[in-house]
Scaffold this motif. Structure first.
Motif, PDB file in Angstrom:
ATOM      1  N   ARG A 260     -22.838  -0.787 -35.794  1.00  0.00           N
ATOM      2  CA  ARG A 260     -22.652  -0.135 -34.508  1.00  0.00           C
ATOM      3  C   ARG A 260     -21.332   0.550 -34.148  1.00  0.00           C
ATOM      4  O   ARG A 260     -20.404  -0.061 -34.540  1.00  0.00           O
ATOM      5  CB  ARG A 260     -23.280  -1.000 -33.428  1.00  0.00           C
ATOM      6  CG  ARG A 260     -24.547  -1.455 -33.475  1.00  0.00           C
ATOM      7  CD  ARG A 260     -24.819  -2.603 -32.388  1.00  0.00           C
ATOM      8  NE  ARG A 260     -26.179  -3.096 -32.619  1.00  0.00           N
ATOM      9  CZ  ARG A 260     -27.194  -2.835 -32.013  1.00  0.00           C
ATOM     10  NH1 ARG A 260     -27.279  -1.861 -31.153  1.00  0.00           N
ATOM     11  NH2 ARG A 260     -28.486  -3.456 -32.075  1.00  0.00           N
TER      12      ARG A 260
ATOM     13  N   ASP B 113     -18.831   7.154 -32.229  1.00  0.00           N
ATOM     14  CA  ASP B 113     -20.334   7.218 -32.001  1.00  0.00           C
ATOM     15  C   ASP B 113     -20.829   8.805 -31.861  1.00  0.00           C
ATOM     16  O   ASP B 113     -20.510   9.527 -30.921  1.00  0.00           O
ATOM     17  CB  ASP B 113     -20.585   6.409 -30.649  1.00  0.00           C
ATOM     18  CG  ASP B 113     -22.112   6.433 -30.208  1.00  0.00           C
ATOM     19  OD1 ASP B 113     -22.714   6.824 -31.105  1.00  0.00           O
ATOM     20  OD2 ASP B 113     -22.263   5.741 -29.155  1.00  0.00           O
TER      21      ASP B 113
ATOM     22  N   THR C  16     -23.717   9.676 -31.156  1.00  0.00           N
ATOM     23  CA  THR C  16     -24.859   9.476 -30.188  1.00  0.00           C
ATOM     24  C   THR C  16     -24.502   9.400 -28.724  1.00  0.00           C
ATOM     25  O   THR C  16     -25.557   9.363 -27.856  1.00  0.00           O
ATOM     26  CB  THR C  16     -26.060   8.404 -30.448  1.00  0.00           C
ATOM     27  OG1 THR C  16     -25.495   7.247 -30.549  1.00  0.00           O
ATOM     28  CG2 THR C  16     -26.517   8.570 -32.019  1.00  0.00           C
TER      29      THR C  16
ATOM     30  N   SER D 178     -23.507   1.752 -29.818  1.00  0.00           N
ATOM     31  CA  SER D 178     -24.595   2.693 -30.310  1.00  0.00           C
ATOM     32  C   SER D 178     -25.546   1.606 -30.695  1.00  0.00           C
ATOM     33  O   SER D 178     -25.543   0.513 -30.865  1.00  0.00           O
ATOM     34  CB  SER D 178     -24.052   3.462 -31.294  1.00  0.00           C
ATOM     35  OG  SER D 178     -23.994   2.744 -32.304  1.00  0.00           O
TER      36      SER D 178
ATOM     37  N   VAL E  82     -29.895   5.039 -35.952  1.00  0.00           N
ATOM     38  CA  VAL E  82     -29.437   6.180 -35.615  1.00  0.00           C
ATOM     39  C   VAL E  82     -29.506   6.956 -36.767  1.00  0.00           C
ATOM     40  O   VAL E  82     -29.746   8.301 -36.643  1.00  0.00           O
ATOM     41  CB  VAL E  82     -27.735   6.049 -35.625  1.00  0.00           C
ATOM     42  CG1 VAL E  82     -26.788   7.331 -35.724  1.00  0.00           C
ATOM     43  CG2 VAL E  82     -27.458   5.222 -34.310  1.00  0.00           C
TER      44      VAL E  82
ATOM     45  N   THR F  61     -24.068  13.931 -36.446  1.00  0.00           N
ATOM     46  CA  THR F  61     -24.268  12.469 -36.705  1.00  0.00           C
ATOM     47  C   THR F  61     -24.038  12.321 -38.242  1.00  0.00           C
ATOM     48  O   THR F  61     -23.562  11.452 -38.758  1.00  0.00           O
ATOM     49  CB  THR F  61     -25.824  12.033 -36.595  1.00  0.00           C
ATOM     50  OG1 THR F  61     -26.119  12.358 -35.241  1.00  0.00           O
ATOM     51  CG2 THR F  61     -25.975  10.686 -36.848  1.00  0.00           C
TER      52      THR F  61
END
Length: 499
Positions: A109, A136, A138, A311, A317, A329
């Motif tokens: 994460r 991150d 997202t 995240s 993801v 991403t």
């Protein structure tokens, strides 16, 4: 012979500690077991149109490369290659997903933290407050709002020092691909502190002889205005947008002749750390905590953690990345994986080269050359047979099929045929005059095939002028025919290899 060391040196990174720090996110190698023959297998005597006939029927023009394998054995059933290979476009994200899983692990994460550089006494911070990104891809405005509320709950009431933002968890890049139009929202900047996929929402509405315009960081719950991205309406017809980089803002102009009465679109952000910092500062003030305007720090911060946002797990993801084909991403995933692999932060080009070497070593995908992790750059090349065979090996690992999205077989009118017995899960890829599809097809009788299809008219692509890249003449028609040919090939394989 083009060696791994020579290739990295050519990219200006011969001194990098290549190959060090590899963290095994998997318990065994991803390389598929070689079985059967790599030579073309003659189709069984069934009624199926030839590839030449399918090309004629779809009126496809350009180069075509494809390969189909038995997904259980890796046996190549049929293949056709193009000398020098073709760009994979966003199909490259399927390799990036495996690269990230291998080095980071499915439970990884990303963290975004708020740090205090001095003790908080009686709710007062005498030092600096730092919004520290962890890469991150997202993070959205809703997440920053929740993070500000968490900081308030920690007891902080006042900040005496600066408000700093740190975005160097990954090596910053101002954009993914230099060949894209400046306003392409899918080609944003990359750094360790990203927000809303590094896009700002531009909206306009005509009010009499003038326009009301907004630039905001909208999300599901919030629409905070943004001042680090500015917009000026100019009396002209073309170009539609221009971009200028000032010290503290992204400065845009838009052609009045292109606006109409109202509309909206997402534009790329080139200063993502400042963008996230401005939005977070607004939420802090809304929670009664006054902070100064954000300032960039290049020094990795330390201090007490007043709040953090995590995240979703990496596997989730990645599933979203493959479904929505988010370029940011993919690039963050590749850069984070390379840092874990090499023990050092590297540029996107160097990281993509390292992913190429990893794919050859772990997937058996020899001959692949990646220039990025998203497929946005048109100079990447992937052999169709190599990818189809690598995908067959991954069925035994149980990794990729569950992350790919369903690609329905379509009827003559273009509507999805939900009852069709052939089922496909795959990754699509589209650039100007480039189309790709790779994944798995389950035939009418249940045989599982792995496949890769790449097509391109690179001469037409190379001939495009800068003002033609957004909507190239004939591009939509060409792409439609390429996708029709992809489906026709899959149905051909259902006929020939369904036994």
């Amino acid at each position: 012979m083009l060696t791994r060391r020579f290739f990295l040196a050519a990219l200006g990174s011969a001194a990098l500690p290549v190959g060090q720090g590899m963290a095994a996110g998997l318990t065994q190698s991803l390389r598929p077991v070689a079985r059967g023959t790599t030579a073309e297998v003659a189709p069984v005597a069934k009624q199926a149109p030839t590839v030449a006939k399918l090309i004629a029927e779809t009126r496809f023009s350009g180069d075509l490369a494809f390969a189909v394998c038995d997904a259980k054995t890796g046996e190549i059933l049929e293949q056709q290659e193009v000398a020098g290979h073709l760009p994979p476009a966003s199909v490259a994200k399927s390799v990036t997903a495996l690269y990230a899983l291998h080095h980071l692990g499915p439970a990884y994460r990303f963290r975004t933290r708020v740090l205090a550089t001095a003790p908080v006494v009686g709710g007062v911070l005498e030092g600096d407050l730092v919004l520290a990104g962890g890469g991150d891809p997202t993070l959205d405005t809703d997440g920053l709002a929740a993070l500000a509320q968490e900081v308030k709950a920690s007891g902080l009431r006042e900040v005496k020092g600066q408000f700093l933002v740190w975005g160097d968890a990954v090596l910053p890049h101002t954009q993914i691909d230099t060949e894209q139009s400046p306003e392409a929202g899918y080609n944003p900047a990359i750094c360790g502190l990203n927000l809303n996929y590094n896009r700002v929402h531009f909206e306009w509405r005509k009010a009499g002889a003038k326009y009301d315009i907004t630039m905001d960081a909208r999300s599901e719950k919030y629409r905070p205005d943004v001042h680090m991205a500015t917009m000026k309406i100019v009396s002209r017809d073309v170009p539609v947008f221009t971009y200028a980089n000032s010290e503290a803002s992204d400065d845009w102009t838009v052609a009045q002749g292109a606006l109409g009465n109202s509309g909206a679109r997402w534009l790329p952000v080139r200063k993502p750390a400042l963008y996230a910092g401005e939005v977070f500062a607004g939420f802090m003030r809304a929670n009664g905590i006054a902070v100064k305007a954000p300032a960039i720090t290049r020094t990795e911060p330390t201090g007490a953690v007043l709040g953090q946002h995590r995240s979703e797990a990496l596997s989730d993801v990645l599933r979203g990345m493959l479904k929505y084909s988010t370029n940011l991403t993919a690039e963050i995933m590749g850069l984070a994986a390379s840092e874990r692999r090499l023990g050092a932060k590297v540029s996107m080009r160097v990281s993509a080269a390292e992913m190429s070497f990893w794919a050859a070593d772990q997937l058996g995908l020899e001959g692949a050359l990646f220039v990025d992790h998203s497929g946005l750059g048109g100079d990447s090349r992937v052999p169709a047979a190599g990818l189809a065979k690598a995908l067959s090996g991954l069925t035994r690992e149980g990794l990729l099929p569950d992350l790919l999205k369903n690609i329905p077989i379509k009827k003559m009118d273009g509507a999805p045929d939900k009852t069709h017995p052939v089922k496909v899960v795959a990754k699509t890829g589209t650039l100007n005059f480039v189309s790709g599809l790779a994944g798995y097809a389950t035939t009418s009788k249940g045989r599982q095939l792995s496949f890769a299809i790449f097509s391109g008219d690179l001469d037409r692509r190379d001939a495009l002028g800068p003002d033609e890249r957004d909507r190239p003449p004939g591009g939509r028609t060409w792409n439609t025919r390429a996708k029709q040919l992809q489906q026709a090939l899959i149905l051909r394989w259902d006929t020939l290899y369904d036994a």
